[in-house]
Design an enzyme around this catalytic site. Structure first.
Site, mmCIF file in Angstrom:
data_model
loop_
_atom_site.group_PDB
_atom_site.id
_atom_site.type_symbol
_atom_site.label_atom_id
_atom_site.label_comp_id
_atom_site.label_asym_id
_atom_site.label_seq_id
_atom_site.Cartn_x
_atom_site.Cartn_y
_atom_site.Cartn_z
ATOM 1 N N ASP A 131 -5.544 -6.032 -0.481
ATOM 2 C CA ASP A 131 -4.852 -7.209 -1.000
ATOM 3 C C ASP A 131 -3.371 -7.100 -0.637
ATOM 4 O O ASP A 131 -2.885 -6.031 -0.272
ATOM 5 C CB ASP A 131 -4.979 -7.285 -2.527
ATOM 6 C CG ASP A 131 -6.411 -7.462 -2.991
ATOM 7 O OD1 ASP A 131 -7.272 -7.788 -2.156
ATOM 8 O OD2 ASP A 131 -6.667 -7.255 -4.187
ATOM 9 N N ASP A 133 0.187 -7.438 -2.449
ATOM 10 C CA ASP A 133 0.816 -7.470 -3.769
ATOM 11 C C ASP A 133 2.270 -7.901 -3.634
ATOM 12 O O ASP A 133 3.038 -7.294 -2.872
ATOM 13 C CB ASP A 133 0.741 -6.098 -4.442
ATOM 14 C CG ASP A 133 -0.687 -5.689 -4.748
ATOM 15 O OD1 ASP A 133 -1.386 -6.473 -5.414
ATOM 16 O OD2 ASP A 133 -1.109 -4.606 -4.319
#
Length: 203
Positions: A131, A133
């Protein structure tokens, strides 16, 4: 003394000698290799700061304390906004895609998590499934409609994007603030609690 270091800042200067005697071998190896530690949102004693050590594996995260006097260098998430990741990864593409929008959003923003660690240290921490962030500095309230619009923009990125809103009293997940719940989880150094408004003092 006021602590000038914030959660997600990366610090250099930690030594194996500062670690507890029972620290795992991978923690000692990480520090000996000269990698930075990340500031944690936790209380600490005067002259020390709560930090975390990253290992090669996702589950390798170690919480400890670092002497403030030992800090040699600090890189904040905002320092990494315009540093490029020269790797063909979804998180790198997402950052390139979102950068112009975030630059024009009117708020300070930064890169944290694995992407921030890699950008700051040059050590590979991202992989194809990582992911992205991000943090958004929001000293003033961000209304829920604006939060929902921001989530829509993040959802168009090349990978899953998680953003934390950094308020004067702690952090709240953007997606939670954009959601239907009346109360959201606000995380501060002292505690995590449900609040109606993350920009009001959590009593």
């Amino acid at each position: 003394m006021v602590n000038t270091y914030l959660a997600h800042d990366l610090l250099w200067g930690m030594t194996p000698e500062q670690l507890p005697a029972d620290a795992p071998v991978w923690v000692i190896d990480s520090i000996r290799a000269g990698q930075p530690v990340v500031v944690r949102r936790a209380l600490s004693t005067p002259g020390q700061i709560a930090v975390g050590v990253r290992g090669r594996l996702r589950e390798q995260r170690y919480a400890t304390l670092m002497s403030v006097e030992a800090i040699q260098r600090c890189v904040r998430p905002e320092d990494l906004c315009h540093v490029s990741i020269d790797r063909d990864l979804p998180a790198a593409h997402a950052l390139n895609q979102l950068r112009p929008m975030l630059d024009g959003c009117g708020w300070g923003w930064g890169v944290s998590g694995s992407a921030g660690f890699e950008l700051a240290s040059g050590l590979q921490a991202l992989h194809a499934g990582s992911d992205l962030d991000l943090i958004l500095r929001t000293p003033r309230p961000l209304d829920r409609l604006s939060a929902q619009q921001l989530v829509s923009l993040l959802d168009a990125a090349a990978c899953q994007v998680d953003m934390q809103l950094q308020t004067p009293f702690g952090a709240v997940a953007l997606r939670e603030w954009a959601g239907p719940a009346r109360r959201v989880l606000l995380k501060s150094a002292r505690e995590a609690c449900l609040v109606m408004d993350p920009w009001e003092h959590a009593a």
